[in-house]
Design an enzyme around this catalytic site. Structure first.
Site, short mmCIF file in Angstrom:
data_model
loop_
_atom_site.label_atom_id
_atom_site.label_comp_id
_atom_site.label_asym_id
_atom_site.label_seq_id
_atom_site.Cartn_x
_atom_site.Cartn_y
_atom_site.Cartn_z
N ASN A 37 0.80 -1.23 0.00
CA ASN A 37 0.00 0.00 0.00
C ASN A 37 0.83 1.28 0.00
O ASN A 37 0.28 2.38 -0.05
CB ASN A 37 -0.93 0.02 1.22
CG ASN A 37 -1.95 -1.11 1.14
OD1 ASN A 37 -2.34 -1.51 0.04
ND2 ASN A 37 -2.36 -1.63 2.27
N LYS A 39 3.74 4.10 -1.29
CA LYS A 39 4.12 4.72 -2.56
C LYS A 39 5.43 4.15 -3.07
O LYS A 39 6.34 3.89 -2.29
CB LYS A 39 4.28 6.23 -2.36
CG LYS A 39 4.82 6.96 -3.58
CD LYS A 39 4.77 8.45 -3.38
CE LYS A 39 5.64 9.17 -4.39
NZ LYS A 39 5.23 8.94 -5.77
N LYS A 41 5.62 1.79 -6.10
CA LYS A 41 5.56 0.59 -6.93
C LYS A 41 5.82 0.90 -8.41
O LYS A 41 6.71 0.32 -9.03
CB LYS A 41 4.18 -0.08 -6.76
CG LYS A 41 3.92 -0.51 -5.31
CD LYS A 41 2.52 -1.04 -5.11
CE LYS A 41 1.43 0.01 -5.17
NZ LYS A 41 1.50 1.00 -4.06
N THR A 42 5.04 1.84 -8.94
CA THR A 42 5.22 2.17 -10.35
C THR A 42 6.55 2.86 -10.59
O THR A 42 7.25 2.57 -11.57
CB THR A 42 4.04 3.04 -10.85
OG1 THR A 42 2.84 2.28 -10.72
CG2 THR A 42 4.21 3.45 -12.29
N THR A 43 6.93 3.73 -9.65
CA THR A 43 8.22 4.43 -9.85
C THR A 43 9.40 3.45 -9.76
O THR A 43 10.38 3.62 -10.47
CB THR A 43 8.40 5.60 -8.87
OG1 THR A 43 7.93 5.23 -7.59
CG2 THR A 43 7.64 6.82 -9.33
N ARG A 51 17.04 1.98 -15.94
CA ARG A 51 18.30 1.25 -15.79
C ARG A 51 18.54 0.34 -17.00
O ARG A 51 19.63 0.31 -17.57
CB ARG A 51 18.21 0.42 -14.50
CG ARG A 51 19.43 -0.36 -14.20
CD ARG A 51 19.32 -1.02 -12.85
NE ARG A 51 19.71 -0.11 -11.78
CZ ARG A 51 19.70 -0.44 -10.49
NH1 ARG A 51 19.29 -1.64 -10.12
NH2 ARG A 51 20.11 0.41 -9.59
N PHE A 91 -12.70 1.60 -20.03
CA PHE A 91 -12.57 1.35 -18.61
C PHE A 91 -12.80 2.63 -17.82
O PHE A 91 -11.98 3.53 -17.82
CB PHE A 91 -11.17 0.80 -18.30
CG PHE A 91 -11.03 0.29 -16.90
CD1 PHE A 91 -11.47 -0.98 -16.56
CD2 PHE A 91 -10.49 1.09 -15.91
CE1 PHE A 91 -11.34 -1.46 -15.27
CE2 PHE A 91 -10.36 0.63 -14.61
CZ PHE A 91 -10.79 -0.66 -14.30
N TRP A 93 -14.35 4.04 -13.95
CA TRP A 93 -14.94 3.77 -12.64
C TRP A 93 -16.36 4.32 -12.63
O TRP A 93 -17.24 3.81 -11.97
CB TRP A 93 -14.15 4.46 -11.53
CG TRP A 93 -12.72 4.09 -11.48
CD1 TRP A 93 -11.67 4.88 -11.85
CD2 TRP A 93 -12.15 2.85 -11.05
NE1 TRP A 93 -10.49 4.20 -11.67
CE2 TRP A 93 -10.76 2.96 -11.18
CE3 TRP A 93 -12.69 1.66 -10.56
CZ2 TRP A 93 -9.89 1.92 -10.85
CZ3 TRP A 93 -11.82 0.63 -10.24
CH2 TRP A 93 -10.45 0.77 -10.37
N GLU A 128 0.07 -2.10 -12.67
CA GLU A 128 -1.30 -2.15 -12.09
C GLU A 128 -2.10 -3.36 -12.54
O GLU A 128 -3.34 -3.34 -12.48
CB GLU A 128 -2.10 -0.87 -12.41
CG GLU A 128 -1.36 0.46 -12.35
CD GLU A 128 -0.85 0.86 -10.99
OE1 GLU A 128 -1.21 0.20 -10.00
OE2 GLU A 128 -0.06 1.83 -10.91
P1 ATP Z 1 3.97 5.72 -7.56
O1 ATP Z 1 3.32 5.80 -8.93
O2 ATP Z 1 4.15 7.07 -6.98
O3 ATP Z 1 5.20 4.86 -7.56
P2 ATP Z 1 2.44 3.50 -6.57
O4 ATP Z 1 2.53 2.92 -7.93
O5 ATP Z 1 3.12 2.80 -5.45
O6 ATP Z 1 2.91 5.02 -6.60
P3 ATP Z 1 -0.47 3.38 -6.79
O7 ATP Z 1 -1.27 2.55 -5.87
O8 ATP Z 1 -0.30 2.92 -8.20
O9 ATP Z 1 0.94 3.69 -6.10
O10 ATP Z 1 -1.10 4.83 -6.76
C1 ATP Z 1 -0.71 5.80 -7.65
C2 ATP Z 1 -0.86 7.18 -7.06
O11 ATP Z 1 -1.32 7.17 -5.73
C3 ATP Z 1 0.46 7.94 -7.02
O12 ATP Z 1 0.19 9.24 -7.38
C4 ATP Z 1 0.91 7.85 -5.60
O13 ATP Z 1 1.65 8.97 -5.16
C5 ATP Z 1 -0.38 7.75 -4.85
N1 ATP Z 1 -0.22 6.91 -3.66
C6 ATP Z 1 0.52 5.79 -3.53
N2 ATP Z 1 0.46 5.28 -2.28
C7 ATP Z 1 -0.35 6.11 -1.58
C8 ATP Z 1 -0.81 6.17 -0.22
N3 ATP Z 1 -0.43 5.25 0.67
N4 ATP Z 1 -1.64 7.18 0.12
C9 ATP Z 1 -2.03 8.11 -0.78
N5 ATP Z 1 -1.63 8.11 -2.07
C10 ATP Z 1 -0.80 7.15 -2.47
MG MG Z 2 1.24 2.37 -9.37
#
Ligand code: ATP
Ligand code: MG
Length: 196
Positions: A37, A39, A41-43, A51, A91, A93, A128
């Protein structure tokens, strides 16, 4: 601890690390998962893409997200020759149209399959995708089949929360992002260049 003891300890540590490096000699593509949960994952996935591209590797990205939002990593990596396939149509929501959502997901999955079947690709990112499995838009079995029958040198990254345990079992490297804190919770708005 005196200098001699310190040196001895470092020496023992080095021997242990060297032994483990020696043991890990197998070369093959790996399956990675960034879940949880927090932040990042995508980054983390896009960081790995950067890389790989920096070593002239071939990377492809499939994003199972709605909409055509601009995202910084896409702007950069497309210029560097990385194809992005984003699940765009159908898609939403808002409409909660299950049939249209499933169709959009399956169409996007066809792009993913092309990458996963192609020996040209060194790294395939399925951003995702965990939600598609949770929502039953995409059969878990199809994802597992595609991952296990990919070219041997190919690396895969899956991102998303609540990853299915069978994928976790199958993966070689799994990292769970844990939200210790998130700026959003203290009322700070999501920012261009940081959050997308
Ligand atoms: P990022 O894209 O920043 O690496 P993520 O892929 O881990 O984040 P996702 O679940 O895909 O997270 O959500 C994408 C968006 O939600 C991003 O803008 C991210 O900053 C935000 N986000 C991620 N985790 C949280 C959290 N725990 N609370 C609020 N917002 C979040
Ligand atoms: Mg993500």
């Amino acid at each position: 601890m005196n200098e001699a003891q310190h040196q001895q300890r470092q020496q023992r540590l080095k021997q242990r690390v060297d032994a483990r490096i020696e043991q890990a000699q197998r070369e093959q593509g790996i399956f990675m998962i960034f879940t949880g949960n927090g932040k990042g994952k995508t980054t983390a996935a896009m960081g790995t893409a950067t890389r790989a591209v920096g070593h002239q590797k071939k990377v492809g990205v499939v994003q199972f997200i709605k909409g055509t939002w601009e995202n910084g990593e896409r702007n950069l990596l497309e210029q560097a020759g990385v194809p992005f396939y984003v699940m765009e149509t159908g898609f939403t929501w808002e409409t909660q149209d299950r049939t249209a959502d499933t169709q959009a997901c399956l169409n996007t999955w066809q792009h993913a399959l092309k990458l996963l079947n192609s020996p040209q690709y060194d790294l395939v990112i399925l951003d995702e995708i965990t939600y598609m499995i949770t929502l039953n838009y995409l059969p878990l079995e199809d994802v597992i089949n595609a991952i296990t029958s990919r070219p041997a040198h190919q690396n895969i990254i899956i991102t998303g929360r609540a990853c299915h345990r069978m994928l976790i079992e199958l993966a070689d490297t799994v990292t769970e992002m844990r939200p210790v804190k998130h700026a959003f919770d203290s009322g700070i708005k999501a920012q261009k260049g940081i959050d997308w």
